[in-house]
Design a protein around this motif. Structure first.
Motif, PDB file in Angstrom:
ATOM      1  N   ALA A 233      -1.782  10.484  36.571  1.00 29.49           N
ATOM      2  CA  ALA A 233      -1.864  11.376  37.734  1.00 29.49           C
ATOM      3  C   ALA A 233      -1.968  10.549  39.014  1.00 29.49           C
ATOM      4  O   ALA A 233      -2.600  10.967  39.981  1.00 29.49           O
ATOM      5  N   PHE A 234      -1.308   9.396  39.021  1.00 29.19           N
ATOM      6  CA  PHE A 234      -1.515   8.455  40.116  1.00 29.19           C
ATOM      7  C   PHE A 234      -0.993   8.976  41.450  1.00 29.19           C
ATOM      8  O   PHE A 234      -1.541   8.642  42.508  1.00 29.19           O
ATOM      9  N   ASP A 235       0.065   9.773  41.422  1.00 25.82           N
ATOM     10  CA  ASP A 235       0.630  10.275  42.678  1.00 25.82           C
ATOM     11  C   ASP A 235       0.037  11.615  43.093  1.00 25.82           C
ATOM     12  O   ASP A 235       0.415  12.166  44.130  1.00 25.82           O
ATOM     13  N   ARG A 236      -0.884  12.129  42.307  1.00 26.07           N
ATOM     14  CA  ARG A 236      -1.495  13.416  42.631  1.00 26.07           C
ATOM     15  C   ARG A 236      -2.386  13.267  43.860  1.00 26.07           C
ATOM     16  O   ARG A 236      -3.308  12.459  43.878  1.00 26.07           O
ATOM     17  N   GLY A 237      -2.107  14.006  44.886  1.00 26.41           N
ATOM     18  CA  GLY A 237      -2.852  13.895  46.136  1.00 26.41           C
ATOM     19  C   GLY A 237      -2.141  13.074  47.187  1.00 26.41           C
ATOM     20  O   GLY A 237      -2.576  13.006  48.336  1.00 26.41           O
ATOM     21  N   GLY A 238      -1.028  12.439  46.817  1.00 29.47           N
ATOM     22  CA  GLY A 238      -0.252  11.676  47.779  1.00 29.47           C
ATOM     23  C   GLY A 238      -0.913  10.359  48.154  1.00 29.47           C
ATOM     24  O   GLY A 238      -1.938   9.966  47.597  1.00 29.47           O
ATOM     25  N   PHE A 239      -0.324   9.690  49.150  1.00 30.09           N
ATOM     26  CA  PHE A 239      -0.775   8.349  49.520  1.00 30.09           C
ATOM     27  C   PHE A 239      -1.058   8.200  51.013  1.00 30.09           C
ATOM     28  O   PHE A 239      -1.251   7.089  51.490  1.00 30.09           O
ATOM     29  N   ASP A 240      -1.119   9.299  51.722  1.00 30.58           N
ATOM     30  CA  ASP A 240      -1.453   9.231  53.142  1.00 30.58           C
ATOM     31  C   ASP A 240      -2.857   8.667  53.322  1.00 30.58           C
ATOM     32  O   ASP A 240      -3.799   9.050  52.618  1.00 30.58           O
TER      33      ASP A 240
ATOM     34  N   ALA B 119       6.374   3.426  45.358  1.00 38.05           N
ATOM     35  CA  ALA B 119       6.675   2.466  46.424  1.00 38.05           C
ATOM     36  C   ALA B 119       7.277   3.166  47.636  1.00 38.05           C
ATOM     37  O   ALA B 119       6.922   2.866  48.785  1.00 38.05           O
ATOM     38  N   LYS B 120       8.175   4.109  47.383  1.00 35.06           N
ATOM     39  CA  LYS B 120       8.823   4.851  48.474  1.00 35.06           C
ATOM     40  C   LYS B 120       7.809   5.694  49.240  1.00 35.06           C
ATOM     41  O   LYS B 120       7.802   5.705  50.489  1.00 35.06           O
ATOM     42  N   GLN B 121       6.939   6.370  48.509  1.00 34.25           N
ATOM     43  CA  GLN B 121       5.949   7.229  49.155  1.00 34.25           C
ATOM     44  C   GLN B 121       4.938   6.406  49.958  1.00 34.25           C
ATOM     45  O   GLN B 121       4.565   6.784  51.076  1.00 34.25           O
ATOM     46  N   VAL B 122       4.477   5.307  49.380  1.00 33.47           N
ATOM     47  CA  VAL B 122       3.471   4.488  50.065  1.00 33.47           C
ATOM     48  C   VAL B 122       4.063   3.859  51.316  1.00 33.47           C
ATOM     49  O   VAL B 122       3.414   3.811  52.370  1.00 33.47           O
TER      50      VAL B 122
END
Length: 367
Positions: free
Chosen positions: A127-134, A158-161
């Motif tokens: 669930a690493f991308d849950r909650g986003g990376f902002d 990588a793209k999101q971060v």
């Protein structure tokens, strides 16, 4: 999947040889010196053993060839991880790390970085991308996770971060540059414990950092120089020698692991098996897309801690040891170190033994 690294692995064996002068030694010399001859004004020559070493330089040349990025070597995998983190975080920064990854990374973050004003947040790999990376300045990933072998989509994270203004660091110890290419997937920094399969002979602690980001590379290099966190020439020499057989060893280990994992699934004493190469594994589809090999690590769960210990300690072709990636197959019950796993959970590292001989010994020990 065709491995694009194989031609580079062959070229790697001749990187030094193709630059030799007549009469030069083919094998890499071990330079064991803390000082260099420096008469007159210093003009950029090697200066001091904490800063420069010809044996390191040749090792880093080979590592850079494999990673297709500048590399710096370190005296352990954790030294490489520490350098990457201290080069990218600062007081007030937010750091995201996997809650189910290598536990020493978590300890370093919780006990030291947090005390320096870094906010440390943990998430499970699945669930690493849950909650986003902002709001995260640095995102540290481990895929496959150690020891559970869950995976995360490195390219997507990588793209999101990057879009959120952060930096990504990926621990690629379990798959090496021959099995997975995080930098090619957009990750900013790769760290590796070369103590494991990169060296392959369980005789040297080493690690490396690879990045195509010049600013981060310079910060990592300064950290190494100023902290004194440098590899010994002997260890660098051993790692260089080990890497020369990485392609052969890694191929054997991954091929054998696939065979053994498929047999473990049907074994009556085994309750659960995790291996990304199994079609029914939760990480299989992502592994097919993201990796070039499925690796040599298998996790299996037996009925109890006693059964797990009996299996590990009675098998003559398994070393009960807390590392992995050597030519000798090894295994350990990870719950003894406090990992959040079942009491009978075993991390199995498949080595270079003939696979039928290894399986016969494991099958007998399981029975």
């Amino acid at each position: 999947m065709t491995n694009p690294m194989l031609p580079r692995a062959g070229e790697m064996l001749h990187l030094r040889g193709n630059a030799l002068e007549k009469g030069d030694p083919v094998a890499l010399p071990l330079v064991q010196s803390s000082m260099y001859h420096l008469p007159g004004t210093w003009q950029g020559e090697r200066s001091y053993g904490r800063v420069d070493n010809p044996t390191w330089e040749q090792l880093e040349h080979v590592l850079s060839h494999l990673e297709q990025a500048p590399c710096l070597s370190f005296p352990s995998g954790m030294a490489a991880i520490a350098a990457a983190l201290f080069a990218t975080v600062r007081a007030g920064a937010r750091l995201l790390i996997p809650s189910d990854g290598y536990y020493v990374t978590r300890r370093l973050s919780d006990r030291f970085l947090a005390n320096l004003g870094v906010e440390v947040v943990e998430r499970p790999t699945t669930a690493f991308d849950r909650g986003g990376f902002d709001g995260f300045d640095v995102v540290f990933l481990e895929s496959p996770s150690n020891p559970g072998l869950d995976m995360v989509d490195l390219a997507d994270v990588a793209k999101q971060v990057r879009a959120a203004g952060g930096v990504t660091i990926a621990d690629n110890t379990t798959l090496t540059p021959l099995g997975q290419r995080p930098l090619d997937l957009g990750i900013d920094v790769v760290v590796s414990s070369d103590t494991k399969s990169m060296g392959g002979h369980s005789d040297a602690l080493m690690g490396h950092v690879a990045t195509r980001n010049e600013k981060i590379l310079e910060a990592v290099k300064e950290w190494r120089t100023f902290s004194g966190c440098i590899p010994g020439p002997q260890e660098a020499w051993l790692l260089h020698r080990g890497i020369e057989t990485l392609d052969v060893r890694f191929d054997r280990m991954c091929s054998s692991a696939q065979i053994i994992a498929e047999r473990l699934v049907d074994h009556p004493e085994v309750q659960k098996v995790r291996y990304p190469g199994l079609q029914g594994d939760p990480a299989h589809m992502l592994a097919v897309q993201q990796t070039h090999r499925f690796g040599f690590l298998i996790s299996l769960t037996l009925a109890s801690a006693e059964k797990a210990d009996s299996f590990i300690n009675s098998c003559p072709l398994l070393r009960p040891a807390t590392s992995f990636g050597g030519v000798h197959s090894s295994a350990e019950r990870r719950a003894r170190w406090g990992d959040d796993v079942a009491p009978g959970f075993v991390r199995l590292s498949v080595g270079c033994e003939p696979v039928e001989e290894l399986w016969a010994a494991m099958d007998a020990a399981l029975g």
